[in-house]
Design a protein around this motif. Structure first.
Motif, PDB file in Angstrom:
ATOM      1  N   GLY A   1       0.840  -1.185   0.000  1.00  0.00           N
ATOM      2  CA  GLY A   1       0.000   0.000   0.000  1.00  0.00           C
ATOM      3  C   GLY A   1       0.877   1.238   0.000  1.00  0.00           C
ATOM      4  N   CYS A   2       1.847   1.260  -0.903  1.00  0.00           N
ATOM      5  CA  CYS A   2       2.896   2.287  -0.899  1.00  0.00           C
ATOM      6  C   CYS A   2       2.406   3.674  -1.262  1.00  0.00           C
ATOM      7  N   GLY A   3       1.208   3.771  -1.853  1.00  0.00           N
ATOM      8  CA  GLY A   3       0.706   5.093  -2.236  1.00  0.00           C
ATOM      9  C   GLY A   3       1.613   5.775  -3.225  1.00  0.00           C
ATOM     10  N   GLU A   4       1.913   7.066  -2.981  1.00  0.00           N
ATOM     11  CA  GLU A   4       2.736   7.805  -3.943  1.00  0.00           C
ATOM     12  C   GLU A   4       4.238   7.621  -3.697  1.00  0.00           C
ATOM     13  N   GLY A   5       4.595   6.745  -2.752  1.00  0.00           N
ATOM     14  CA  GLY A   5       5.980   6.313  -2.619  1.00  0.00           C
ATOM     15  C   GLY A   5       6.869   7.070  -1.656  1.00  0.00           C
ATOM     16  N   TRP A   6       6.300   7.881  -0.758  1.00  0.00           N
ATOM     17  CA  TRP A   6       7.147   8.703   0.102  1.00  0.00           C
ATOM     18  C   TRP A   6       8.062   7.863   0.996  1.00  0.00           C
ATOM     19  N   LEU A   7       7.545   6.750   1.549  1.00  0.00           N
ATOM     20  CA  LEU A   7       8.348   5.937   2.452  1.00  0.00           C
ATOM     21  C   LEU A   7       9.507   5.278   1.705  1.00  0.00           C
ATOM     22  N   ALA A   8       9.248   4.817   0.504  1.00  0.00           N
ATOM     23  CA  ALA A   8      10.312   4.214  -0.303  1.00  0.00           C
ATOM     24  C   ALA A   8      11.428   5.213  -0.562  1.00  0.00           C
ATOM     25  N   ARG A   9      11.059   6.443  -0.865  1.00  0.00           N
ATOM     26  CA  ARG A   9      12.076   7.461  -1.136  1.00  0.00           C
ATOM     27  C   ARG A   9      12.914   7.750   0.105  1.00  0.00           C
ATOM     28  N   GLU A  10      12.273   7.777   1.264  1.00  0.00           N
ATOM     29  CA  GLU A  10      13.016   8.006   2.509  1.00  0.00           C
ATOM     30  C   GLU A  10      13.963   6.845   2.806  1.00  0.00           C
ATOM     31  N   LEU A  11      13.503   5.625   2.569  1.00  0.00           N
ATOM     32  CA  LEU A  11      14.339   4.459   2.828  1.00  0.00           C
ATOM     33  C   LEU A  11      15.481   4.352   1.824  1.00  0.00           C
ATOM     34  N   ALA A  12      15.232   4.807   0.595  1.00  0.00           N
ATOM     35  CA  ALA A  12      16.272   4.763  -0.431  1.00  0.00           C
ATOM     36  C   ALA A  12      17.478   5.619  -0.040  1.00  0.00           C
ATOM     37  N   VAL A  13      17.228   6.676   0.722  1.00  0.00           N
ATOM     38  CA  VAL A  13      18.315   7.527   1.201  1.00  0.00           C
ATOM     39  C   VAL A  13      19.292   6.718   2.056  1.00  0.00           C
ATOM     40  N   ALA A  14      18.770   5.695   2.730  1.00  0.00           N
ATOM     41  CA  ALA A  14      19.590   4.821   3.572  1.00  0.00           C
ATOM     42  C   ALA A  14      20.100   3.607   2.795  1.00  0.00           C
ATOM     43  N   ASN A  15      20.053   3.686   1.476  1.00  0.00           N
ATOM     44  CA  ASN A  15      20.533   2.614   0.595  1.00  0.00           C
ATOM     45  C   ASN A  15      19.793   1.296   0.802  1.00  0.00           C
ATOM     46  N   ILE A  16      18.497   1.408   1.063  1.00  0.00           N
ATOM     47  CA  ILE A  16      17.650   0.228   1.210  1.00  0.00           C
ATOM     48  C   ILE A  16      16.870   0.017  -0.078  1.00  0.00           C
ATOM     49  N   HIS A  17      16.887  -1.204  -0.569  1.00  0.00           N
ATOM     50  CA  HIS A  17      16.118  -1.529  -1.784  1.00  0.00           C
ATOM     51  C   HIS A  17      14.659  -1.719  -1.401  1.00  0.00           C
ATOM     52  N   VAL A  18      13.777  -0.974  -2.059  1.00  0.00           N
ATOM     53  CA  VAL A  18      12.356  -1.012  -1.710  1.00  0.00           C
ATOM     54  C   VAL A  18      11.515  -1.446  -2.900  1.00  0.00           C
ATOM     55  N   ILE A  19      10.631  -2.398  -2.657  1.00  0.00           N
ATOM     56  CA  ILE A  19       9.593  -2.770  -3.616  1.00  0.00           C
ATOM     57  C   ILE A  19       8.291  -2.206  -3.065  1.00  0.00           C
ATOM     58  N   GLY A  20       7.639  -1.364  -3.835  1.00  0.00           N
ATOM     59  CA  GLY A  20       6.379  -0.787  -3.406  1.00  0.00           C
ATOM     60  C   GLY A  20       5.229  -1.329  -4.230  1.00  0.00           C
ATOM     61  N   ILE A  21       4.172  -1.777  -3.570  1.00  0.00           N
ATOM     62  CA  ILE A  21       3.004  -2.258  -4.306  1.00  0.00           C
ATOM     63  C   ILE A  21       1.774  -1.477  -3.856  1.00  0.00           C
ATOM     64  N   ASP A  22       0.908  -1.216  -4.814  1.00  0.00           N
ATOM     65  CA  ASP A  22      -0.366  -0.567  -4.519  1.00  0.00           C
ATOM     66  C   ASP A  22      -1.362  -0.989  -5.581  1.00  0.00           C
ATOM     67  N   VAL A  23      -2.620  -1.040  -5.201  1.00  0.00           N
ATOM     68  CA  VAL A  23      -3.659  -1.479  -6.126  1.00  0.00           C
ATOM     69  C   VAL A  23      -4.144  -0.339  -7.021  1.00  0.00           C
ATOM     70  N   VAL A  24      -3.763   0.896  -6.689  1.00  0.00           N
ATOM     71  CA  VAL A  24      -4.244   2.067  -7.435  1.00  0.00           C
ATOM     72  C   VAL A  24      -3.205   2.474  -8.481  1.00  0.00           C
ATOM     73  N   PRO A  25      -3.466   2.247  -9.768  1.00  0.00           N
ATOM     74  CA  PRO A  25      -2.489   2.570 -10.809  1.00  0.00           C
ATOM     75  C   PRO A  25      -2.033   4.024 -10.799  1.00  0.00           C
ATOM     76  N   LYS A  26      -2.942   4.952 -10.510  1.00  0.00           N
ATOM     77  CA  LYS A  26      -2.574   6.371 -10.509  1.00  0.00           C
ATOM     78  C   LYS A  26      -1.496   6.658  -9.476  1.00  0.00           C
TER      79      LYS A  26
END
Length: 226
Positions: free
Chosen positions: A58-83
């Motif tokens: 339920g990653c939404g627009e991806g804010w958490l993934a972007r924050e984790l990427a700063v720490a060099n963490i590989h993130v897979i984000g999934i969401d059911v809403v294509p937009k």
């Protein structure tokens, strides 16, 4: 209010309709509780597990993934809403995919990560139960399952403290938001049972407090296969 059995589907319909407004609300910091408390709380909790890889459900627009990427963490984000996934892909910071919880429960994701996290995105009934039934299979050895959600005691209101569907609300949001989604209320006991039935043991239950009211702004469950 009687809500029909398609309530899980109604949640998806609502989020699809309101996706553009949600992106604006998140990126402009319009949600006070997130801005002051819960965003940092979930970020700190995930980082406390020192993961190299994270699945953001339920990653939404991806804010958490972007924050984790700063720490060099590989993130897979999934969401059911294509937009929402499209916006996340444009911003970068992770591998974003359109996928429903039902597809995950059916074993169609096929990944293994150090942390599975869901930040305010488990609002359904059967769809959520399906994810819990397979969550262990998505984790590497010594992996963690982290869920931040509405604190049951704080959002119960005047209704009985028992599981059941509740009416949705966009209170506190822009008047442009429409058709609020119903959501399935769970007690602390019921959340705990979901983890136990899914083969997990709880390591922590965190309750981030609002700095002004001193009351819980959310509840965060941290579990590992047990």
């Amino acid at each position: 209010m009687k809500i029909n059995l398609l309530s899980d589907e109604k949640i998806v319909e609502s989020w699809d309709k309101n996706a553009p407004l949600w992106v604006i609300a998140v990126r402009d910091g319009q949600i006070e509780s997130r801005r002051q408390i819960t965003d940092q709380a979930i970020l700190d909790t995930v980082l406390s597990r020192s993961p190299r890889s994270v699945l953001d459900m339920g990653c939404g627009e991806g804010w958490l993934a972007r924050e984790l990427a700063v720490a060099n963490i590989h993130v897979i984000g999934i969401d059911v809403v294509p937009k929402l996934v499209e916006v996340a892909q444009q911003a970068g910071g992770g591998d974003f995919r359109v996928m429903s919880y039902e597809e995950i429960a059916a074993g169609k994701l096929g990944v293994s990560v150090d942390v599975v996290v869901c930040n305010f995105a488990f609002f359904g009934k059967e769809s959520v139960e399906g994810v819990f039934s397979v969550a262990r299979s998505l984790l590497n050895q010594h992996g963690s399952f982290i869920v931040q959600t509405l604190h049951p005691v704080m959002v119960c209101g005047d209704l009985p403290y028992r599981d059941g569907w509740r009416e949705g609300s966009w209170a506190g949001f822009s008047s442009e938001f429409t058709d609020p989604a119903p959501w399935y209320f769970r007690t602390i006991e019921s959340w705990t049972k979901l983890f136990v039935d899914g083969g997990f043991r709880l390591l922590e239950i965190r309750e981030p407090l609002h700095p002004k009211t001193g009351k819980p702004a959310s509840v965060i469950f941290v579990a590992e296969p047990g």
